[in-house]
Every structure is written in structure tokens, then in C-alpha cells.
Design a protein around this motif. Structure first.
Motif, PDB file in Angstrom:
ATOM      1  N   GLU A 214       0.811  -1.529   0.455  1.00 50.28           N
ATOM      2  CA  GLU A 214      -0.072   0.310   0.166  1.00 50.28           C
ATOM      3  C   GLU A 214       0.795   1.478   0.159  1.00 50.28           C
ATOM      4  OE1 GLU A 214      -1.940  -0.592   3.582  1.00 50.28           O
ATOM      5  OE2 GLU A 214      -3.684  -1.285   2.779  1.00 50.28           O
ATOM      6  N   CYS A 215       0.519   2.142  -0.717  1.00 48.33           N
ATOM      7  CA  CYS A 215       1.374   3.405  -0.612  1.00 48.33           C
ATOM      8  C   CYS A 215       0.263   4.971  -0.460  1.00 48.33           C
ATOM      9  CB  CYS A 215       2.183   3.652  -1.263  1.00 48.33           C
ATOM     10  SG  CYS A 215       1.752   4.072  -3.239  1.00 48.33           S
ATOM     11  N   PHE A 216       0.196   5.956   0.682  1.00 47.14           N
ATOM     12  CA  PHE A 216      -0.719   6.417   0.542  1.00 47.14           C
ATOM     13  C   PHE A 216       0.222   7.500   1.147  1.00 47.14           C
ATOM     14  CE2 PHE A 216      -1.988   3.422   2.791  1.00 47.14           C
ATOM     15  CZ  PHE A 216      -3.144   2.730   2.818  1.00 47.14           C
ATOM     16  N   PRO A 217      -0.716   9.184   0.163  1.00 50.48           N
ATOM     17  CA  PRO A 217      -0.290  10.402  -0.056  1.00 50.48           C
ATOM     18  C   PRO A 217      -0.013  10.884   1.455  1.00 50.48           C
ATOM     19  CG  PRO A 217      -2.498  10.407  -0.883  1.00 50.48           C
ATOM     20  CD  PRO A 217      -1.946   8.454  -0.608  1.00 50.48           C
ATOM     21  N   LEU A 218       0.652  11.593   1.767  1.00 50.41           N
ATOM     22  CA  LEU A 218       1.148  12.170   3.175  1.00 50.41           C
ATOM     23  C   LEU A 218       1.256  13.910   2.434  1.00 50.41           C
ATOM     24  CD1 LEU A 218       3.611  10.298   5.093  1.00 50.41           C
ATOM     25  CD2 LEU A 218       0.586  10.349   5.634  1.00 50.41           C
ATOM     26  N   PRO A 219       1.043  14.875   3.877  1.00 57.69           N
ATOM     27  CA  PRO A 219       1.252  16.134   3.974  1.00 57.69           C
ATOM     28  C   PRO A 219       3.035  16.332   3.398  1.00 57.69           C
ATOM     29  CG  PRO A 219      -0.239  15.973   5.338  1.00 57.69           C
ATOM     30  CD  PRO A 219       0.207  13.985   5.404  1.00 57.69           C
ATOM     31  N   ASN A 220       3.278  17.534   2.756  1.00 60.21           N
ATOM     32  CA  ASN A 220       4.719  17.884   2.138  1.00 60.21           C
ATOM     33  C   ASN A 220       5.391  17.023   1.319  1.00 60.21           C
ATOM     34  OD1 ASN A 220       4.336  20.354   4.980  1.00 60.21           O
ATOM     35  ND2 ASN A 220       4.184  18.619   6.146  1.00 60.21           N
ATOM     36  N   GLY A 221       4.587  16.458   0.402  1.00 59.67           N
ATOM     37  CA  GLY A 221       5.230  15.503  -0.088  1.00 59.67           C
ATOM     38  C   GLY A 221       5.705  14.435  -0.164  1.00 59.67           C
ATOM     39  N   MET A 222       4.901  13.722   0.972  1.00 61.94           N
ATOM     40  CA  MET A 222       5.780  12.245   1.293  1.00 61.94           C
ATOM     41  C   MET A 222       4.471  11.262   1.290  1.00 61.94           C
ATOM     42  SD  MET A 222       9.505  12.887   3.005  1.00 61.94           S
ATOM     43  CE  MET A 222       8.710  11.325   3.931  1.00 61.94           C
ATOM     44  N   ARG A 223       4.568  10.039   1.180  1.00 57.31           N
ATOM     45  CA  ARG A 223       3.984   8.705   1.065  1.00 57.31           C
ATOM     46  C   ARG A 223       4.329   7.888   1.928  1.00 57.31           C
ATOM     47  NH1 ARG A 223       0.607   7.173  -3.086  1.00 57.31           N
ATOM     48  NH2 ARG A 223       0.233   9.475  -3.729  1.00 57.31           N
ATOM     49  N   ARG A 224       3.135   7.017   2.670  1.00 55.53           N
ATOM     50  CA  ARG A 224       3.329   5.740   3.554  1.00 55.53           C
ATOM     51  C   ARG A 224       3.615   4.377   2.581  1.00 55.53           C
ATOM     52  NH1 ARG A 224       2.091   5.066   8.218  1.00 55.53           N
ATOM     53  NH2 ARG A 224       2.887   6.984   9.292  1.00 55.53           N
ATOM     54  N   TRP A 225       4.624   3.496   3.048  1.00 58.49           N
ATOM     55  CA  TRP A 225       4.404   2.652   1.997  1.00 58.49           C
ATOM     56  C   TRP A 225       4.486   1.314   3.135  1.00 58.49           C
ATOM     57  CZ3 TRP A 225       5.152   1.204  -3.103  1.00 58.49           C
ATOM     58  CH2 TRP A 225       5.555   2.617  -4.600  1.00 58.49           C
ATOM     59  N   VAL A 226       3.549   0.926   2.670  1.00 59.35           N
ATOM     60  CA  VAL A 226       3.205  -0.442   3.953  1.00 59.35           C
ATOM     61  C   VAL A 226       3.353  -2.068   2.955  1.00 59.35           C
ATOM     62  CG1 VAL A 226       1.824  -1.278   5.439  1.00 59.35           C
ATOM     63  CG2 VAL A 226       1.536   1.200   4.694  1.00 59.35           C
ATOM     64  N   VAL A 227       4.321  -2.736   3.441  1.00 58.08           N
ATOM     65  CA  VAL A 227       4.733  -3.410   2.099  1.00 58.08           C
ATOM     66  C   VAL A 227       4.260  -5.168   3.476  1.00 58.08           C
ATOM     67  CG1 VAL A 227       6.313  -5.189   1.748  1.00 58.08           C
ATOM     68  CG2 VAL A 227       6.392  -2.454   1.122  1.00 58.08           C
ATOM     69  N   LYS A 228       3.608  -6.018   2.684  1.00 59.94           N
ATOM     70  CA  LYS A 228       3.390  -7.432   3.872  1.00 59.94           C
ATOM     71  C   LYS A 228       4.246  -8.234   3.661  1.00 59.94           C
ATOM     72  CE  LYS A 228       0.620 -10.544   4.859  1.00 59.94           C
ATOM     73  NZ  LYS A 228       1.103 -11.539   5.491  1.00 59.94           N
ATOM     74  N   THR A 229       4.620  -8.829   4.810  1.00 61.41           N
ATOM     75  CA  THR A 229       6.235  -8.864   4.998  1.00 61.41           C
ATOM     76  C   THR A 229       5.995 -11.088   4.917  1.00 61.41           C
ATOM     77  OG1 THR A 229       6.875  -8.723   6.818  1.00 61.41           O
ATOM     78  CG2 THR A 229       7.295  -7.509   5.218  1.00 61.41           C
ATOM     79  N   ASN A 230       6.479 -11.730   4.305  1.00 59.99           N
ATOM     80  CA  ASN A 230       6.996 -13.334   5.121  1.00 59.99           C
ATOM     81  C   ASN A 230       6.860 -13.441   6.732  1.00 59.99           C
ATOM     82  OD1 ASN A 230       6.779 -13.679   2.390  1.00 59.99           O
ATOM     83  ND2 ASN A 230       8.452 -14.442   2.072  1.00 59.99           N
ATOM     84  N   GLN A 231       7.657 -13.077   7.473  1.00 57.50           N
ATOM     85  CA  GLN A 231       7.607 -12.787   8.084  1.00 57.50           C
ATOM     86  C   GLN A 231       7.938 -11.283   8.981  1.00 57.50           C
ATOM     87  OE1 GLN A 231       9.963 -15.320   6.696  1.00 57.50           O
ATOM     88  NE2 GLN A 231      11.044 -12.982   6.814  1.00 57.50           N
ATOM     89  N   TYR A 232       8.210 -11.466  10.305  1.00 59.16           N
ATOM     90  CA  TYR A 232       8.064  -9.790  11.292  1.00 59.16           C
ATOM     91  C   TYR A 232       9.999 -10.051  10.888  1.00 59.16           C
ATOM     92  CZ  TYR A 232       8.569  -6.310  14.901  1.00 59.16           C
ATOM     93  OH  TYR A 232       8.930  -5.044  15.479  1.00 59.16           O
ATOM     94  N   ILE A 233       9.624  -8.793  10.616  1.00 59.56           N
ATOM     95  CA  ILE A 233      11.312  -8.217  10.738  1.00 59.56           C
ATOM     96  C   ILE A 233      11.885  -7.413  11.640  1.00 59.56           C
ATOM     97  CG2 ILE A 233      12.743  -6.200   8.662  1.00 59.56           C
ATOM     98  CD1 ILE A 233      11.466  -7.381   6.938  1.00 59.56           C
ATOM     99  N   SER A 234      12.471  -7.949  12.432  1.00 60.21           N
ATOM    100  CA  SER A 234      13.071  -7.561  13.780  1.00 60.21           C
ATOM    101  C   SER A 234      13.974  -5.805  13.813  1.00 60.21           C
ATOM    102  CB  SER A 234      13.497  -8.243  14.705  1.00 60.21           C
ATOM    103  OG  SER A 234      14.953  -8.466  14.072  1.00 60.21           O
ATOM    104  N   GLU A 235      14.301  -6.254  12.910  1.00 59.53           N
ATOM    105  CA  GLU A 235      14.788  -4.815  12.570  1.00 59.53           C
ATOM    106  C   GLU A 235      15.321  -4.077  11.067  1.00 59.53           C
ATOM    107  OE1 GLU A 235      19.238  -5.680  12.968  1.00 59.53           O
ATOM    108  OE2 GLU A 235      18.895  -6.623  15.087  1.00 59.53           O
ATOM    109  N   PRO A 236      13.558  -3.431  10.738  1.00 60.77           N
ATOM    110  CA  PRO A 236      13.791  -2.993   9.454  1.00 60.77           C
ATOM    111  C   PRO A 236      14.497  -1.679   9.023  1.00 60.77           C
ATOM    112  CG  PRO A 236      12.135  -1.800  11.247  1.00 60.77           C
ATOM    113  CD  PRO A 236      12.921  -2.934  12.513  1.00 60.77           C
ATOM    114  N   SER A 237      15.112  -1.547   7.732  1.00 63.25           N
ATOM    115  CA  SER A 237      15.728  -0.507   7.272  1.00 63.25           C
ATOM    116  C   SER A 237      14.859  -0.715   6.156  1.00 63.25           C
ATOM    117  CB  SER A 237      17.561  -1.820   6.643  1.00 63.25           C
ATOM    118  OG  SER A 237      17.246  -2.744   5.963  1.00 63.25           O
TER     119      SER A 237
END
Length: 392
Positions: A214-237
Motif C-alpha cells: 500500500e502507499c498513501f500520500p502524506l502532507p509535505n510531499g511524502m508517501r507512506r509505504w506498507v509492505v506485507k512480509t513473510n515474517q516479522y522483521i525485527s530490524e527494519p531498514s
């Protein structure tokens, strides 16, 4: 001590979006309150960002909508896509006006606005740096012990204590209110990036074979990206999120400015009751639903509206707040039904985002819905309509 002797009618524990809005609702109805909040400042990141039309209508009721409209970004349309084609779109244009859109507003902005609006009503209502140690419930009042910046303990008495202190609520735990539910296997990584897409103010939901993006627009020219993963990522990067988007969509986020990254799992928990004696619950302290669809914070605001109305009916001619278990039970029963309904909707959203056994059939189903008259019903569901139009 009698009800006339208490320091304040209501003490709210937790000054996030739900606790702050509840305080505003109560004061607007003539009920004085204090909010005890650990943090000195609003949250520093975006976190919850979608404000649904039902919440904007609540803001209209108490006269605080304008600063949100000034700071937020109106999302009027959502696109459904695969990695290589468009399946359809949902327009909120035909939803009830005037708020026929979802407002994107970062949580730090939401909290800042709510703090400002609360201060206009009562500059003493919010007590920051306050840690609640414990409370003692008596027949006619509750005595709350708290400290400021971990210094000397202080006491305050109230007719009611309301826990708005999150899913690990200390208020709920001390009141011995059971909190049950389940955790799902679904996990996600998300981040806020500079918007380099062509989507403008539209939201986009991708259904590639590898899993939801998913990607949603945010104020100030930003966008939120949400990605389904196969398992929990303890150290997101940024690299991990960008790699998943590259693999599934062929879109490169690796060199784009990022301001926030986090991983999360999904759970659905609910308290056995939202009202026990003089202890009340609202927001995540009472319930947690899947964040997919952005309904959790808005669900908490619906709690606030209902609870403020119930407590207002308990105010006598002298302005004192009475106690009536039957009225409080109605609050709990009504909100629990709404939570269950939201939970079912969230499960559908999650199911559509999982890896499909037969992608063609899933895509055909989504395309069929979005190219039929049912798309307007889907738009109503996505904007949380049909939850708050009945009264127990």
C-alpha cells in the motif's frame, strides 16, 4: 468523602489522540477533567495518519475540524493495481458530504492540534510528565496517585478514572479487566518516503503475487509505504523495504529520502468490559484491531463520543457527576459491538492482501467488485460508514 468533595469529576490516564479528544468532548459537555500524560511533547513521528469522515464529523460537533483540514491532505480516491495493471478504483466522491474523503494527517500533527484545542478550553486540563502509580477505588470516588517527572507522589480524587493508556493499559490491568483476543500471522514493514510517484493525492493498493503493498500520500510531499512480509522483521531498514518493493513492483525506493521505518504484526484484542465500577476504558486500552485500513485511532474517537454522551446524562442539576452502572454498561455493550464489526472488516482487508493461491481469481474478484455498483458500498466500508448510526 462524597461526590461533591472530589477534586475533579474525571481523570483520564493517557494523553494520546484518544485521551486528548475525550477531554475535549467532556469539557464541551460541561464535565471538568484532568489528563495525566507521561510524555512532555507529542509523539515525534507520523504513526497513525488516516482520519476518516466519521471522525471529522465528530470534530465538527466540538468545533475543532478547521486546523486538521489546514494541516492534512485529502485523499479522494484509491486505486487497486497488480504489478502491471489497474484493476479498478474506489472514489469517495459519492460518500456523504462534506467530508467525502479520508484526511491524511501524521499523528504528531494530530496530537499537537488536539493539545492546542484542549488548552483553549482549559489550560490546566493536560498534566504532562505524569506517571500514574496506582489508584484506589472507593464507593463514591477514585483516588489516583501519580508523580510528575518521577518526583514526589501526588494524589487527585475523581468520580471516574478513564484508561486511555494504550494496549498495555496499566489502568485496565489494575482493575483486573480481562483482555483477550488473538495474534495473526500477518506481518508488515512500513516507512515514510519522499513521494516520487505519479499518484498525486490518490492512495494506491497493489496486489502483486508476492503480497500486499500500500502507499498513501502524506502532507509535505511524502508517501507512506506498507509492505506485507513473510515474517516479522525485527530490524527494519530502508534497504529491506526497498528490496521488497523492487522485487514485487520493479519500483526503486533505495535512494529516496525516508523519515520513518517500522515493522509490526497484527492482533485483535478486546477487554471483557469497558466499564467496571468507576473504571472506564477507551481506545487501545479497550480494544486493538488490525492497523490495515487505519481504523484503530478512529475507533477510539467513536468511544469518546459515546462515553462523553453517557457521562453527560449522569450530570445532575448541580453539575455533579453521578454513578449509574446501567448507563455505563450501555456504553460498553455498544462499543464492543462496533469493535467486532470493525474487526470483521479488518480481517477482510488482510485476507485480500495475503499471497493468493490462484492470483487470477483474486484479481478477477477485485476487478468485478470495483467495476460494479458495489464499489460505492466498498467506499462506505473503507470510510467507516455504518458503524455509528444506531444507539443502544
Amino acid at each position: 468523602m462524597t461526590k461533591a468533595d472530589v477534586d475533579i469529576p474525571v481523570v483520564i490516564v493517557g494523553g494520546g489522540p484518544v485521551g486528548l479528544f475525550l477531554a475535549i468532548c467532556l469539557i464541551k459537555k460541561g464535565i471538568k477533567c484532568r489528563v495525566l500524560e507521561k510524555r512532555q511533547e507529542p509523539v515525534p513521528d507520523s504513526r497513525s495518519l488516516g482520519i476518516h469522515p466519521v471522525s471529522l464529523e465528530l470534530f465538527d460537533e466540538v468545533g475543532i475540524t478547521e486546523p486538521f483540514l489546514t494541516s492534512g491532505l485529502k485523499i479522494r480516491k484509491g486505486l487497486a493495481l497488480t504489478e502491471d495493471k489497474k484493476l479498478g478504483e474506489i472514489s469517495f466522491e459519492y460518500c456523504p458530504k462534506p467530508h467525502n474523503y479520508i484526511l491524511a494527517c501524521p499523528q504528531f500533527t494530530t496530537e499537537k492540534i488536539l493539545r492546542n484545542e484542549l488548552q483553549k478550553l482549559d489550560e490546566d486540563a493536560l498534566i504532562t510528565g505524569a506517571t500514574v502509580k496506582h489508584f484506589d477505588e472507593h464507593e463514591q470516588f477514585v483516588e489516583i496517585t501519580y508523580s510528575i517527572d518521577q518526583q514526589t507522589n501526588q494524589q487527585i480524587t475523581a468520580n471516574y478514572i478513564i484508561g486511555c493508556d494504550g494496549k498495555n493499559s496499566a489502568v485496565r490491568q489494575q482493575a483486573s479487566i480481562h483482555y483477550s483476543g488473538k495474534r495473526y500471522n500477518d506481518t508488515y514493514i512500513m516507512g515514510d518516503f519522499e513521494d516520487t510517484t505519479d499518484f498525486g493525492a490518490d492512495a494506491a493498493v497493489f496486489l502483486p503475487n508476492g503480497g500486499l503493498i500500500e502507499c498513501f500520500p502524506l502532507p509535505n510531499g511524502m508517501r507512506r509505504w506498507v509492505v506485507k512480509t513473510n515474517q516479522y522483521i525485527s530490524e527494519p531498514s530502508q534497504l529491506k523495504l526497498a528490496t521488497l518493493v523492487q522485487e514485487r513492483l520493479g519500483y526503486d525506493l533505495s535512494e529516496i529520502k525516508s523519515t520513518m521505518l517500522s515493522s509490526f504484526g497484527v492482533q485483535h484484542f478486546m477487554a471483557e468490559t469497558f466499564a467496571k465500577g468507576r473504571v472506564l476504558l477507551a481506545g487501545d486500552a479497550a480494544h486493538v484491531v488490525s492497523p490495515i485500513g487505519g481504523q484503530g485511532m478512529n475507533l477510539g474517537w467513536l468511544d469518546c463520543q459515546n462515553l462523553a454522551k453517557r457521562l453527560h446524562t449522569l450530570t445532575d442539576d448541580k453539575g455533579e457527576l453521578n454513578y449509574d452502572p446501567a448507563t455505563l454498561k450501555k456504553y460498553s455493550l455498544r462499543q464492543k459491538k462496533i469493535v467486532k464489526k470493525v474487526g470483521r472488516r479488518a480481517e477482510i482487508n488482510m485476507a485480500l492482501g495475503r499471497k493468493p493461491g490462484i492470483p487470477f481469481l483474486r484479481n478477477l474478484f477485485v476487478k468485478g467488485i470495483l467495476q460494479s455498483p458495489l464499489r460505492n458500498k466498498v467506499a462506505e466500508i473503507f470510510t467507516m460508514r455504518g458503524l455509528n448510526d444506531w444507539w443502544i
